[in-house]
Design an enzyme around this catalytic site. Sequence first.
Site, mmCIF file in Angstrom:
data_model
loop_
_atom_site.group_PDB
_atom_site.id
_atom_site.type_symbol
_atom_site.label_atom_id
_atom_site.label_comp_id
_atom_site.label_asym_id
_atom_site.label_seq_id
_atom_site.Cartn_x
_atom_site.Cartn_y
_atom_site.Cartn_z
ATOM 1 N N HIS A 1 0.875 -1.177 0.000
ATOM 2 C CA HIS A 1 0.000 0.000 0.000
ATOM 3 C C HIS A 1 0.913 1.228 0.000
ATOM 4 O O HIS A 1 2.040 1.179 0.526
ATOM 5 C CB HIS A 1 -0.829 -0.063 1.286
ATOM 6 C CG HIS A 1 -1.903 0.969 1.421
ATOM 7 N ND1 HIS A 1 -1.637 2.269 1.782
ATOM 8 C CD2 HIS A 1 -3.247 0.881 1.283
ATOM 9 C CE1 HIS A 1 -2.788 2.930 1.848
ATOM 10 N NE2 HIS A 1 -3.782 2.123 1.552
ATOM 11 N N ASP B 1 3.237 -4.177 7.975
ATOM 12 C CA ASP B 1 1.998 -3.420 7.825
ATOM 13 C C ASP B 1 0.857 -4.407 8.076
ATOM 14 O O ASP B 1 0.579 -5.273 7.248
ATOM 15 C CB ASP B 1 1.955 -2.849 6.392
ATOM 16 C CG ASP B 1 0.614 -2.195 6.076
ATOM 17 O OD1 ASP B 1 -0.335 -2.331 6.876
ATOM 18 O OD2 ASP B 1 0.523 -1.564 5.007
ATOM 19 N N GLN C 1 -4.402 -4.947 7.150
ATOM 20 C CA GLN C 1 -5.416 -5.905 6.674
ATOM 21 C C GLN C 1 -5.370 -7.221 7.430
ATOM 22 O O GLN C 1 -6.241 -8.071 7.223
ATOM 23 C CB GLN C 1 -5.230 -6.181 5.166
ATOM 24 C CG GLN C 1 -5.442 -4.982 4.276
ATOM 25 C CD GLN C 1 -6.894 -4.470 4.279
ATOM 26 O OE1 GLN C 1 -7.824 -5.152 4.709
ATOM 27 N NE2 GLN C 1 -7.080 -3.246 3.829
ATOM 28 N N LYS D 1 -10.438 -0.474 10.573
ATOM 29 C CA LYS D 1 -10.634 -1.667 9.732
ATOM 30 C C LYS D 1 -10.986 -2.882 10.588
ATOM 31 O O LYS D 1 -11.164 -3.980 10.074
ATOM 32 C CB LYS D 1 -9.360 -1.942 8.927
ATOM 33 C CG LYS D 1 -9.061 -0.853 7.889
ATOM 34 C CD LYS D 1 -7.866 -1.235 7.063
ATOM 35 C CE LYS D 1 -7.256 -0.074 6.316
ATOM 36 N NZ LYS D 1 -8.030 0.363 5.151
ATOM 37 N N CYS E 1 -4.883 2.443 -3.516
ATOM 38 C CA CYS E 1 -3.627 2.932 -2.918
ATOM 39 C C CYS E 1 -2.488 1.938 -3.118
ATOM 40 O O CYS E 1 -1.625 1.776 -2.248
ATOM 41 C CB CYS E 1 -3.781 3.246 -1.435
ATOM 42 S SG CYS E 1 -4.904 4.598 -1.133
#
Length: 415
Positions: free
Chosen positions: A131, A208, A211, A234, A373
């Site tokens: 991303h 990261d 998600q 999220k 993104c």
Amino acid sequence: MASAISNTVLDIDRIRAEFPILHRETQLGAPIIYLDSAATSQKPRQVIDIMSRYYEQQNANIHRGIHRLAEEATQSFEEARNKIAHFINANSSKEVIFTRNTTEAINLVAYSWGRANLQAGDMLLLTEMEHHSNLVPWQMLAAEKDLHLEFIPVTDEGLLDWTAFEHFLLREPRLVAFTHMSNVLGTINPAAEMVSLAHQAGALVLIDGAQSAPHLKVDMQTIGADFYAFSAHKMCGPTGIGVLYGREKLLASMPPFLGGGDMIRRVHLRSFTPNELPHKFEAGTPAIAEAIGLGAAVDFLESVGLEKIHQHEQLIVSYALERLEEIPGVVVYGPRPEKKGGVVSFKLDGVHPHDVAQLLDTVGIAVRAGHHCAMPLHERFHLPATTRASFYLYTMEQEIDRLVEGLYKVKEIFS
Ligand code: PLP
């Protein structure tokens, strides 16, 4: 009413009853079909309620006041931090830094650790599936410090090229930064294995987790990363708050990111002494109600169980792939269901993804269209954009059926 697949692992009707927005009707008189949880998830009632209750009963600034409200607000805020530390199995709540979101958490590491520790010529190893939030901060740092960026390629199947990864490690990167789960392909990267190899090569690792933290059980002791970033919004929590997990020793050795109130122990006219962890990295009044809301989101997710959420999403994503692949002209990107989470990005031959999304919206289905993104990843697949349907614990198979019907309608309009 939910049916077979949806109820295999979770009591889907009971879960959906917790989310007021899922009962909002569209202009067509049917509940909205929300297939955009990778952009932001919906919020259960307990998160919404706890935030209202905070403003109705406890609202005060934290850490400074000695009156009752301030003490209660501080206690609720720090309890939320403890819940998050437990949720990710950190060693201590000192390792949980509140940020605004994943993006700010990654920027914090780039600015603080990166500026203090990297020198011209040092190499950072990223991947082609990142991303922009895990690309641009490193590009900015690389420009400032004359660093070298390398990228693990993505295979046609949507996996990281392991041979290339091992090859890059021989060149001793200082940091390996990668996404645990791709927001476009859904690929779940083998985080613990990657961390172990990167550490053997002498690199630090930033993951990261935007998600992954909402959908998988993420355990800092098992994964072993040095930094792990994620966003509340999220994972059933509010916007405006995210988390940077960092190993305590490392965080303690890093200079502050932003300066101001709360991050200091003492201030003189020409100097200051930073506060201890985690406050050293939390300048100014934080997002108090939002932290408390994130604490409630974590309670909610734990009450359902992350393993069950993941199993449910695997069933839904398998079903979605099966159904989408029936449609002539649909091409789905990313690996097979065993290697991916609840995200499906696809193209429909001859129709621009924006048109697909717009037409689906007219039948009450919310999906996302664009580059999500992740422009370099779309370039890798020679795509200007894709349509993305993304799922969560409240997604039902009937919603996938509606998506498929909607896509047939789109095809008809464009034929
Ligand atoms: N990383 C990934 C993989 C994401 O999917 C996202 C958001 O879509 C981000 C980072 C950025 O998250 P935020 O906008 O909450 O900072």
